[in-house]
Write a protein that holds these residues in place. Structure first.
Motif, PDB file in Angstrom:
ATOM      1  N   LEU A  44       0.826  -1.212   0.000  1.00 60.01           N
ATOM      2  CA  LEU A  44       0.000   0.000   0.000  1.00 60.01           C
ATOM      3  C   LEU A  44       0.861   1.264   0.000  1.00 60.01           C
ATOM      4  O   LEU A  44       0.604   2.202  -0.762  1.00 60.01           O
ATOM      5  CB  LEU A  44      -0.914   0.008   1.227  1.00 60.01           C
ATOM      6  N   LYS A  45       1.881   1.272   0.841  1.00 58.47           N
ATOM      7  CA  LYS A  45       2.759   2.438   0.933  1.00 58.47           C
ATOM      8  C   LYS A  45       3.429   2.717  -0.405  1.00 58.47           C
ATOM      9  O   LYS A  45       3.434   3.847  -0.895  1.00 58.47           O
ATOM     10  CB  LYS A  45       3.812   2.223   2.015  1.00 58.47           C
ATOM     11  N   GLY A  46       3.967   1.653  -1.011  1.00 57.02           N
ATOM     12  CA  GLY A  46       4.643   1.823  -2.296  1.00 57.02           C
ATOM     13  C   GLY A  46       3.701   2.304  -3.387  1.00 57.02           C
ATOM     14  O   GLY A  46       4.023   3.206  -4.163  1.00 57.02           O
ATOM     15  N   ALA A  47       2.514   1.692  -3.431  1.00 57.02           N
ATOM     16  CA  ALA A  47       1.550   2.055  -4.471  1.00 57.02           C
ATOM     17  C   ALA A  47       1.071   3.496  -4.305  1.00 57.02           C
ATOM     18  O   ALA A  47       1.005   4.262  -5.271  1.00 57.02           O
ATOM     19  CB  ALA A  47       0.360   1.097  -4.432  1.00 57.02           C
ATOM     20  N   LEU A  48       0.760   3.881  -3.069  1.00 62.42           N
ATOM     21  CA  LEU A  48       0.234   5.221  -2.825  1.00 62.42           C
ATOM     22  C   LEU A  48       1.290   6.301  -3.063  1.00 62.42           C
ATOM     23  O   LEU A  48       1.014   7.328  -3.699  1.00 62.42           O
ATOM     24  CB  LEU A  48      -0.299   5.322  -1.394  1.00 62.42           C
ATOM     25  N   GLU A  49       2.492   6.081  -2.573  1.00 57.54           N
ATOM     26  CA  GLU A  49       3.535   7.099  -2.724  1.00 57.54           C
ATOM     27  C   GLU A  49       4.016   7.226  -4.165  1.00 57.54           C
ATOM     28  O   GLU A  49       4.344   8.326  -4.621  1.00 57.54           O
ATOM     29  CB  GLU A  49       4.727   6.772  -1.815  1.00 57.54           C
ATOM     30  N   ASN A  50       4.052   6.118  -4.890  1.00 60.31           N
ATOM     31  CA  ASN A  50       4.625   6.137  -6.244  1.00 60.31           C
ATOM     32  C   ASN A  50       3.604   6.318  -7.356  1.00 60.31           C
ATOM     33  O   ASN A  50       3.960   6.738  -8.457  1.00 60.31           O
ATOM     34  CB  ASN A  50       5.408   4.838  -6.496  1.00 60.31           C
ATOM     35  N   MET A  51       2.340   5.984  -7.073  1.00 57.12           N
ATOM     36  CA  MET A  51       1.349   6.004  -8.149  1.00 57.12           C
ATOM     37  C   MET A  51       0.286   7.078  -8.001  1.00 57.12           C
ATOM     38  O   MET A  51      -0.355   7.455  -8.983  1.00 57.12           O
ATOM     39  CB  MET A  51       0.674   4.631  -8.253  1.00 57.12           C
ATOM     40  N   HIS A  52       0.064   7.571  -6.785  1.00 59.88           N
ATOM     41  CA  HIS A  52      -1.008   8.551  -6.600  1.00 59.88           C
ATOM     42  C   HIS A  52      -0.577   9.923  -7.118  1.00 59.88           C
ATOM     43  O   HIS A  52       0.567  10.335  -6.943  1.00 59.88           O
ATOM     44  CB  HIS A  52      -1.399   8.655  -5.120  1.00 59.88           C
ATOM     45  N   LEU A  53      -1.505  10.620  -7.752  1.00 58.97           N
ATOM     46  CA  LEU A  53      -1.175  11.887  -8.417  1.00 58.97           C
ATOM     47  C   LEU A  53      -0.788  13.002  -7.455  1.00 58.97           C
ATOM     48  O   LEU A  53      -0.194  14.008  -7.866  1.00 58.97           O
ATOM     49  CB  LEU A  53      -2.340  12.328  -9.305  1.00 58.97           C
ATOM     50  N   THR A  54      -1.112  12.859  -6.151  1.00 56.81           N
ATOM     51  CA  THR A  54      -0.804  13.940  -5.198  1.00 56.81           C
ATOM     52  C   THR A  54       0.655  13.948  -4.741  1.00 56.81           C
ATOM     53  O   THR A  54       1.113  14.921  -4.156  1.00 56.81           O
ATOM     54  CB  THR A  54      -1.699  13.840  -3.946  1.00 56.81           C
ATOM     55  N   ASN A  55       1.368  12.836  -4.984  1.00 59.24           N
ATOM     56  CA  ASN A  55       2.792  12.731  -4.605  1.00 59.24           C
ATOM     57  C   ASN A  55       3.039  12.963  -3.113  1.00 59.24           C
ATOM     58  O   ASN A  55       4.073  13.507  -2.715  1.00 59.24           O
ATOM     59  CB  ASN A  55       3.652  13.717  -5.415  1.00 59.24           C
ATOM     60  N   LYS A  56       2.100  12.547  -2.266  1.00 61.09           N
ATOM     61  CA  LYS A  56       2.287  12.698  -0.819  1.00 61.09           C
ATOM     62  C   LYS A  56       3.213  11.613  -0.280  1.00 61.09           C
ATOM     63  O   LYS A  56       3.279  10.509  -0.828  1.00 61.09           O
ATOM     64  CB  LYS A  56       0.939  12.628  -0.105  1.00 61.09           C
ATOM     65  N   LYS A  57       3.913  11.934   0.797  1.00 58.63           N
ATOM     66  CA  LYS A  57       4.787  10.974   1.461  1.00 58.63           C
ATOM     67  C   LYS A  57       4.157  10.568   2.795  1.00 58.63           C
ATOM     68  O   LYS A  57       3.648  11.401   3.538  1.00 58.63           O
ATOM     69  CB  LYS A  57       6.171  11.588   1.711  1.00 58.63           C
ATOM     70  N   ILE A  58       4.203   9.274   3.078  1.00 62.00           N
ATOM     71  CA  ILE A  58       3.637   8.762   4.322  1.00 62.00           C
ATOM     72  C   ILE A  58       4.691   8.888   5.417  1.00 62.00           C
ATOM     73  O   ILE A  58       5.563   8.039   5.578  1.00 62.00           O
ATOM     74  CB  ILE A  58       3.175   7.298   4.148  1.00 62.00           C
TER      75      ILE A  58
END
Length: 454
Positions: free
Chosen positions: A54-68
């Motif tokens: 989930l962390k990898g997918a969200l940080e690398n693929m989501h358009l907002t480029n947010k960091k967890i």
């Protein structure tokens, strides 16, 4: 003649979904990279693997480029508390303060898979559930005082968490009184013959007319029964439900439309998007402690048997020759999980007919197509000119993600347009009013059916 187009519901609501799954017994040589090494070592938990995916997918693929990170964790924590106790009906302010130590640890726990916040939350919730359930049992065991002037704030956003247990109990006493008063009004409507059922039809007057004391007592009993069931559901919450709250508190920080789907929700999503499922083809509903048949899908496995009918109560569910499982007091979701299954397998339903007859109905599961999910078209003739206007309803942007050759919204819309053109239409209405979204690809391609470029 050039056809004119009218789109009803101009905003295309689209949803983009990334789905991940893995088998826990998958060997390391079937995997690659970090994921492969994680799964091959038993010391790594399922939650750790899932958290890193989930962390990898969200940080690398989501358009907002947010960091967890820690700052992100505080936002996720706030959403998590809202999801766990949205109505501020269980936690005390001191409970939330105790959980505040996890405020900056969501990123850390997501990566490690050591979800201590879930354990701490569950411990507090179990304690509060027991206290409140015992309190309302006592509170509803005797007639209530309706002469006392009281107010209750039902909007949780306008309330703070209770300072102590007495304040929390005070809130619940007002809530229960509010619920009982509503039941009293409903029962009086039934007594007077003006009550309606869920379908808007008038209910029959009860044979025995109750006095005010009896009505008040029955109202309290009904409210207690309803809330006892709610508490039972909350107390029997599964691990997957807790994970749902944790993971989605993280995804919602990215945006409100990014979701983690637990396996049950993923299955429902696939059914909704493809418009088909493997099962018996019966629409079910909860009715008190029972699971009732609402209606039978025409052409389905249930329809073909001619034995299962609307208003039948399902008492037990058996798989083939296996011993049947009692589904009385079971949640609708859990009962449906037992009833659904692979095509060509047998499910045996023990049902109670409206006349009281109990019988076992064997059904061979099949693929059920939910016709209302699909594009439909027709020709409208406008008076007095008899102008022909095509009408196409697109309920959702559906697509079978598990079958490349499966039915999809774009192809169905294209076929309807071609069919309507042959009817000699002079205009076309594309109805998207109740379209809740779906596959981004189909929203894009359907737009392309009307726009040459751009």
């Amino acid at each position: 003649m050039k056809i004119k187009y009218l789109v009803i519901g101009a905003a295309l609501i689209t949803v983009s979904v990334a789905s991940y799954s893995f088998e826990q017994n998958q060997s390391s040589d079937e995997q690659s990279g970090v994921l492969g090494s994680l799964i091959s070592k038993p010391k790594y938990s399922r939650e750790m693997v899932l958290g890193n995916i989930l962390k990898g997918a969200l940080e690398n693929m989501h358009l907002t480029n947010k960091k967890i990170d820690k700052k992100f964790s505080e936002q996720a924590y706030k959403l998590f508390i809202e999801r766990v106790d949205y109505g501020k009906q269980f936690f005390l302010a001191s409970d939330v303060k105790e959980l505040d130590k996890y405020k900056t640890k969501f990123a850390e726990e997501l990566e490690s898979g050591n979800l201590q916040v879930l354990e701490a939350t569950a411990t507090i919730m179990t304690k509060r559930l027991g206290e409140i359930e015992n309190y309302i049992k006592t509170y509803l065991s005797k007639p209530l005082d309706y002469k006392k002037k009281e107010t209750i704030e039902t909007d949780s956003k306008k309330r703070k968490f209770a300072k102590n247990l007495d304040e929390l109990k005070s809130h619940w006493s007002k809530l229960m009184k509010f619920e009982v008063m509503g039941r009293i009004a409903d029962l009086k409507d039934e007594q007077n013959g003006v009550a309606e059922d869920e379908k808007g039809k008038k209910k029959a007057k009860p044979e025995k007319k109750l006095n005010d004391v009896e009505i008040e007592k029955e109202a309290r009993e009904k409210v207690l029964k309803s809330y006892t069931k709610i508490f039972q559901r909350l107390k029997s919450e599964k691990r997957s439900d807790k994970l749902d709250k944790f993971y989605n508190s993280i995804t919602r920080v990215f945006d409100p439309h990014t979701n983690y789907l637990v396996p049950e929700d993923k299955e429902d999503f696939d059914i909704d998007m493809s418009g088909k499922l493997e099962g018996i083809g019966a629409i079910l509903r909860e009715d008190g402690s029972y699971i009732k048949v609402e209606r039978i899908v025409p052409g389905s496995a249930s329809w073909k048997t001619k034995e299962l009918e609307a208003e039948d109560i399902i008492l037990k569910v058996g798989q083939g020759k296996e011993e049947a499982v009692d589904v009385v007091d079971m949640s609708l979701r859990d009962a449906v999980k037992l009833i659904r299954g692979k095509k060509d397998t047998e499910v045996r339903l023990t049902v109670k007919k409206p006349n009281g007859l109990i019988k076992v109905v064997p059904i061979i599961r099949d693929v059920v197509e939910i016709e209302e999910s699909y594009v439909k078209g027709t020709v409208l003739e406008l008076a007095p000119s008899k102008t022909k206007i095509g009408y196409i309803n697109v309920p959702k942007f559906y697509r079978d993600f598990n079958d490349r050759n499966g039915r999809n919204c774009t192809d169905d819309t294209r076929k309807e347009i071609q069919k309507l053109n042959k009817e000699g239409i002079e205009g076309l209405i594309l109805d998207l009013r109740n379209n809740g979204g779906g596959a981004l690809e189909d929203a894009r391609m359907i737009s392309g059916l009307f726009i040459n470029k751009g």
